[in-house]
Design an enzyme around this catalytic site. Sequence first.
Site, PDB file in Angstrom:
ATOM      1  N   LYS A 155      45.620  34.700  45.585  1.00  0.00           N
ATOM      2  CA  LYS A 155      44.342  33.901  45.886  1.00  0.00           C
ATOM      3  C   LYS A 155      44.783  32.410  46.573  1.00  0.00           C
ATOM      4  CE  LYS A 155      39.655  32.957  44.109  1.00  0.00           C
ATOM      5  NZ  LYS A 155      39.076  33.336  45.245  1.00  0.00           N
TER       6      LYS A 155
HETATM    7  N1  PMP Z   1      38.121  38.343  48.045  1.00  0.00           N
HETATM    8  C1  PMP Z   1      38.117  37.444  48.313  1.00  0.00           C
HETATM    9  C2  PMP Z   1      38.637  36.813  49.559  1.00  0.00           C
HETATM   10  C3  PMP Z   1      37.482  36.407  47.474  1.00  0.00           C
HETATM   11  O1  PMP Z   1      37.690  35.142  47.647  1.00  0.00           O
HETATM   12  C4  PMP Z   1      37.023  36.790  46.234  1.00  0.00           C
HETATM   13  C5  PMP Z   1      36.620  35.918  45.195  1.00  0.00           C
HETATM   14  N2  PMP Z   1      37.684  35.580  44.119  1.00  0.00           N
HETATM   15  C6  PMP Z   1      37.106  38.401  46.136  1.00  0.00           C
HETATM   16  C7  PMP Z   1      37.468  39.355  47.020  1.00  0.00           C
HETATM   17  C8  PMP Z   1      36.556  38.832  44.619  1.00  0.00           C
HETATM   18  O2  PMP Z   1      37.179  38.533  43.664  1.00  0.00           O
HETATM   19  P1  PMP Z   1      36.743  38.511  42.201  1.00  0.00           P
HETATM   20  O3  PMP Z   1      36.103  39.417  41.912  1.00  0.00           O
HETATM   21  O4  PMP Z   1      38.294  38.370  41.355  1.00  0.00           O
HETATM   22  O5  PMP Z   1      36.237  37.099  41.992  1.00  0.00           O
END
Ligand code: PMP
Length: 295
Positions: free
Chosen positions: A159
């Site tokens: 991330k």
């Molecule tokens: N894809 C992207 C590009 C994101 O930014 C997020 C949000 N963090 C997600 C998927 C979903 O991730 P999560 O469920 O862990 O928040």
Amino acid sequence: MSVLPFDQRDGFIWMNGVLTPWRDAKLHVLSHGLHYASCVFEGERAYGGQIFKSTQHSERFRKSAEFLDFEIPYSVAELDEAKRLTVEKNGLTDCYVRPVAWRGSEMMAVAAQHATINVAIAVWDWPSMFDTNEKMKGIRLDIADYRRPDPQTAPCHSKAAGLYMICTISKHRAERKGYADALMLDWQGRVAECTGANVFFSKDGVLHTPIADCFLDGITRNTVIELARRRGIEVVQRRIMPEELASFEECFICGTGAEVTPVSEAGPYTFTPGKISRTLIEDYALEVNPKKRAA
Ligand code: PMP
């Protein structure tokens, strides 16, 4: 927009181990994280004073940094405790939680082997949208021009701030055209995810979602898979080409911010939010609520 700018709020931001008055939580303009995107972050939500899957987020945070060749100088347990403390100190119970880590100012060139690693945690109010009837109208998605990169060209499971450059551009283009968000394909032209959320489709009572092999395997995505299976709904992770979207009945996106949000359109394809979306919105609301979970 009349939203109070994020640097002009009150409260406390945890910064390198110290709860710092919000407006004093600053970094220098010559920071490696800003110039070279050596920066990773998390997005979490607290419900009823408890951060949902805090430990999983802390683990992913440390992993994201490892992909960028740096180590976050706090353990998972220390991060969990720092997040809990920051939520408490700001007097919030239902809020968004944003840990961020970046390389500092000691070196300002591509190589920054000896730069210090900074970590901050901020929290802010961000009400979840659990008005199911309102949500069931569905949001409209554009199809983004940019594609999720080949895993050989970027650390796609991190991330990492740098990976959001194409997300911001795609989301801006979508909003200018009147859409809520954009659906991104991957480097091979397969359906991938949205700019900040994963995507699911349904057909004949079965859920289909792309394999998370070149984009973030969301914590919400995995929660939804688990919730669906608990309901006896089959979930198939597979390659989905955009042309196939015409054959799906429902579509929803999911993520910490989006929670479970139905989709009514994606480019030329239309969907009718229905029973599966409603069930998962409700099951997710129960799953994240510590009181309802305990009941
Ligand atoms: N894809 C992207 C590009 C994101 O930014 C997020 C949000 N963090 C997600 C998927 C979903 O991730 P999560 O469920 O862990 O928040």
